[in-house]
Design a protein around this motif. Structure first.
Motif, PDB file in Angstrom:
ATOM      1  N   MET A 182       0.830  -1.199   0.000  1.00  0.00           N
ATOM      2  CA  MET A 182       0.000   0.000   0.000  1.00  0.00           C
ATOM      3  C   MET A 182       0.864   1.249   0.000  1.00  0.00           C
ATOM      4  SD  MET A 182      -1.231   2.675   2.050  1.00  0.00           S
ATOM      5  CE  MET A 182      -1.247   2.213   3.770  1.00  0.00           C
ATOM      6  N   PHE A 183       0.468   2.224  -0.809  1.00  0.00           N
ATOM      7  CA  PHE A 183       1.116   3.534  -0.841  1.00  0.00           C
ATOM      8  C   PHE A 183       0.056   4.583  -0.555  1.00  0.00           C
ATOM      9  CE2 PHE A 183       1.999   7.432  -3.211  1.00  0.00           C
ATOM     10  CZ  PHE A 183       3.246   7.778  -2.703  1.00  0.00           C
ATOM     11  N   ASP A 184       0.351   5.482   0.387  1.00  0.00           N
ATOM     12  CA  ASP A 184      -0.610   6.502   0.808  1.00  0.00           C
ATOM     13  C   ASP A 184       0.104   7.837   0.884  1.00  0.00           C
ATOM     14  OD1 ASP A 184      -3.013   7.548   1.637  1.00  0.00           O
ATOM     15  OD2 ASP A 184      -2.685   7.113   3.754  1.00  0.00           O
ATOM     16  N   LYS A 185      -0.372   8.809   0.088  1.00  0.00           N
ATOM     17  CA  LYS A 185       0.232  10.136   0.043  1.00  0.00           C
ATOM     18  C   LYS A 185      -0.804  11.168   0.442  1.00  0.00           C
ATOM     19  CE  LYS A 185       3.197  13.434  -1.048  1.00  0.00           C
ATOM     20  NZ  LYS A 185       4.394  13.710  -0.236  1.00  0.00           N
ATOM     21  N   ALA A 186      -0.501  11.932   1.485  1.00  0.00           N
ATOM     22  CA  ALA A 186      -1.366  13.032   1.938  1.00  0.00           C
ATOM     23  C   ALA A 186      -0.438  14.127   2.441  1.00  0.00           C
ATOM     24  CB  ALA A 186      -2.315  12.573   3.046  1.00  0.00           C
ATOM     25  N   SER A 187      -0.154  15.086   1.578  1.00  0.00           N
ATOM     26  CA  SER A 187       0.859  16.103   1.883  1.00  0.00           C
ATOM     27  C   SER A 187       0.635  16.705   3.268  1.00  0.00           C
ATOM     28  CB  SER A 187       0.801  17.218   0.824  1.00  0.00           C
ATOM     29  OG  SER A 187       1.104  16.704  -0.451  1.00  0.00           O
ATOM     30  N   PRO A 188       1.735  16.787   4.065  1.00  0.00           N
ATOM     31  CA  PRO A 188       3.140  16.539   3.731  1.00  0.00           C
ATOM     32  C   PRO A 188       3.624  15.140   4.116  1.00  0.00           C
ATOM     33  CG  PRO A 188       3.012  17.620   5.840  1.00  0.00           C
ATOM     34  CD  PRO A 188       1.585  17.418   5.394  1.00  0.00           C
ATOM     35  N   SER A 189       2.714  14.183   4.312  1.00  0.00           N
ATOM     36  CA  SER A 189       3.123  12.861   4.763  1.00  0.00           C
ATOM     37  C   SER A 189       3.004  11.846   3.630  1.00  0.00           C
ATOM     38  CB  SER A 189       2.285  12.411   5.954  1.00  0.00           C
ATOM     39  OG  SER A 189       0.947  12.183   5.562  1.00  0.00           O
ATOM     40  N   MET A 190       3.851  10.810   3.724  1.00  0.00           N
ATOM     41  CA  MET A 190       3.794   9.694   2.800  1.00  0.00           C
ATOM     42  C   MET A 190       4.015   8.424   3.606  1.00  0.00           C
ATOM     43  SD  MET A 190       5.579   7.228   0.972  1.00  0.00           S
ATOM     44  CE  MET A 190       7.291   7.727   0.727  1.00  0.00           C
ATOM     45  N   GLN A 191       3.257   7.368   3.265  1.00  0.00           N
ATOM     46  CA  GLN A 191       3.384   6.112   3.974  1.00  0.00           C
ATOM     47  C   GLN A 191       3.333   4.965   2.984  1.00  0.00           C
ATOM     48  OE1 GLN A 191       0.550   5.545   7.144  1.00  0.00           O
ATOM     49  NE2 GLN A 191       0.981   3.360   7.352  1.00  0.00           N
ATOM     50  N   GLY A 192       4.205   3.981   3.178  1.00  0.00           N
ATOM     51  CA  GLY A 192       4.183   2.758   2.399  1.00  0.00           C
ATOM     52  C   GLY A 192       4.130   1.563   3.331  1.00  0.00           C
ATOM     53  N   ASN A 193       3.251   0.599   3.052  1.00  0.00           N
ATOM     54  CA  ASN A 193       3.082  -0.576   3.907  1.00  0.00           C
ATOM     55  C   ASN A 193       3.269  -1.851   3.104  1.00  0.00           C
ATOM     56  OD1 ASN A 193       2.376   1.191   5.934  1.00  0.00           O
ATOM     57  ND2 ASN A 193       0.203   0.726   5.882  1.00  0.00           N
ATOM     58  N   LEU A 194       3.850  -2.844   3.749  1.00  0.00           N
ATOM     59  CA  LEU A 194       3.910  -4.207   3.222  1.00  0.00           C
ATOM     60  C   LEU A 194       3.432  -5.135   4.323  1.00  0.00           C
ATOM     61  CD1 LEU A 194       4.741  -6.473   1.251  1.00  0.00           C
ATOM     62  CD2 LEU A 194       7.049  -6.328   2.238  1.00  0.00           C
ATOM     63  N   GLN A 195       2.369  -5.900   4.054  1.00  0.00           N
ATOM     64  CA  GLN A 195       1.843  -6.819   5.068  1.00  0.00           C
ATOM     65  C   GLN A 195       1.723  -8.220   4.492  1.00  0.00           C
ATOM     66  OE1 GLN A 195      -1.059  -5.528   7.921  1.00  0.00           O
ATOM     67  NE2 GLN A 195      -2.291  -7.380   7.703  1.00  0.00           N
ATOM     68  N   ILE A 196       2.097  -9.221   5.303  1.00  0.00           N
ATOM     69  CA  ILE A 196       1.971 -10.636   4.947  1.00  0.00           C
ATOM     70  C   ILE A 196       1.008 -11.275   5.948  1.00  0.00           C
ATOM     71  CG2 ILE A 196       3.149 -12.826   4.600  1.00  0.00           C
ATOM     72  CD1 ILE A 196       3.899 -10.698   2.576  1.00  0.00           C
ATOM     73  N   ASN A 197      -0.003 -12.001   5.447  1.00  0.00           N
ATOM     74  CA  ASN A 197      -1.026 -12.614   6.291  1.00  0.00           C
ATOM     75  C   ASN A 197      -0.969 -14.136   6.226  1.00  0.00           C
ATOM     76  OD1 ASN A 197      -2.084 -10.023   6.820  1.00  0.00           O
ATOM     77  ND2 ASN A 197      -3.442 -10.140   5.041  1.00  0.00           N
ATOM     78  N   TYR A 198      -1.360 -14.753   7.337  1.00  0.00           N
ATOM     79  CA  TYR A 198      -1.591 -16.201   7.372  1.00  0.00           C
ATOM     80  C   TYR A 198      -2.944 -16.448   7.999  1.00  0.00           C
ATOM     81  CZ  TYR A 198      -1.493 -21.088   8.693  1.00  0.00           C
ATOM     82  OH  TYR A 198      -1.831 -22.410   8.849  1.00  0.00           O
ATOM     83  N   ALA A 199      -3.719 -17.367   7.423  1.00  0.00           N
ATOM     84  CA  ALA A 199      -5.045 -17.689   7.950  1.00  0.00           C
ATOM     85  C   ALA A 199      -5.204 -19.199   8.045  1.00  0.00           C
ATOM     86  CB  ALA A 199      -6.138 -17.105   7.057  1.00  0.00           C
ATOM     87  N   TYR A 200      -5.906 -19.632   9.091  1.00  0.00           N
ATOM     88  CA  TYR A 200      -6.208 -21.054   9.292  1.00  0.00           C
ATOM     89  C   TYR A 200      -7.716 -21.221   9.309  1.00  0.00           C
ATOM     90  CZ  TYR A 200      -6.052 -25.806  11.111  1.00  0.00           C
ATOM     91  OH  TYR A 200      -6.196 -27.157  11.262  1.00  0.00           O
ATOM     92  N   HIS A 201      -8.235 -22.126   8.452  1.00  0.00           N
ATOM     93  CA  HIS A 201      -9.671 -22.302   8.262  1.00  0.00           C
ATOM     94  C   HIS A 201     -10.138 -23.603   8.910  1.00  0.00           C
ATOM     95  CE1 HIS A 201      -9.859 -19.084   5.137  1.00  0.00           C
ATOM     96  NE2 HIS A 201      -8.579 -19.414   5.022  1.00  0.00           N
TER      97      HIS A 201
END
Length: 271
Positions: A54-73
């Protein structure tokens, strides 16, 4: 949905690859712009993984996220009804860069013309109860409430505030089962802030084509539609707020999504 709750990973009968971009508050310079790419799918009839960038830009801030998920059904006693538990680990990059010419006069500890960069780690968790025609979900993000800057006299904490999410929906079969009516709700509670609730209704035609309307309790209305051909699906939504002074200055918020449904082992075995 997987972006909000890691337990959603692997709940579809296909591997879901999704691209989305959202431009808020058209008419404002430096208005928030968000883009994300996600993917998730079943590894077998119990385990699944997913993730997003995810990339999120809202001047004057910028944020980048990387998330890894695991799920058990966990399959339950009822036909095609399952309970899923999920965990997600997230790496975040924060950047604050105030242009000196736009800073207020005088000195303020909360602002600096020097760029500030920080890499943080956080986590999320969730539970997802779902069947062929319904789902109910609860999740929490930013469990660790990581801080990306030193607080300014405890009044400017710069925390990734913990968020609580709940959502649910049910599909009613109408008109020879070609048409479906799907009412749903979505709520978000951020610590220290009032709860935001969406009430939505979609009408679906043969699964892939739909239109919907949403009312949010902050005075926002949302119109949306989507259609698909084969394994490719397109969606669009338009938000407009009718409360507060901002309504007379903005042209609303636009969001576009493109999804690809990729066949997976779970579809072949009927999971």
């Amino acid at each position: 949905d997987m972006f909000i709750n890691p337990a959603v990973s692997g709940t579809k009968a296909y591997n879901a690859f999704f691209m989305q971009t959202r431009q808020q508050w058209l008419g404002f310079q430096g208005a928030p712009l968000s883009t994300n790419i996600s993917y998730h799918g079943a590894l077998n009839n119990r385990s699944a993984m997913g993730g997003y960038v995810m990339f999120d830009k809202a001047s004057p801030s910028m944020q980048g996220n990387l998330q890894i998920n695991y799920a058990y059904h966990i399959p339950l006693d009822y036909e095609r009804v399952n309970l899923s538990f999920g965990l997600g680990g997230k790496v975040m990059y924060h950047n604050l860069d105030f242009n000196e010419e736009v800073l207020p006069p005088g000195f303020d500890n909360a602002f600096s013309s020097t760029s500030h960069d920080q890499i943080l780690f956080d986590a999320s968790s969730g539970v997802y109860f779902y069947g062929q025609d319904f789902y109910f979900s609860y999740s929490v993000s930013n469990l660790l409430q990581s801080s990306f800057n030193s607080p300014v006299k405890e009044s400017f904490p710069n925390n990734e505030i913990r968020n609580y999410y709940g959502m649910g929906a049910y599909k009613f079969q109408i008109l020879n089962n070609d048409w479906q009516l799907e009412p749903s709700f979505f709520l978000r509670k951020m610590e220290g802030q009032p709860t935001v609730v969406d009430f939505s209704t979609r009408i679906l035609y043969i699964q892939n084509n739909w239109g919907g309307v949403t009312y949010r309790n902050d005075g926002t209305m949302i119109l949306s539609f989507g259609f698909g051909s084969g394994n490719i699906h397109f969606s669009y939504s338009y938000d407009h707020t009718f409360m507060g002074e901002i309504t007379q200055y903005t042209y609303g918020t636009h969001e576009i999504g493109l999804a690809f449904h990729i066949q997976t082992l779970s579809k072949k075995i009927g999971f």
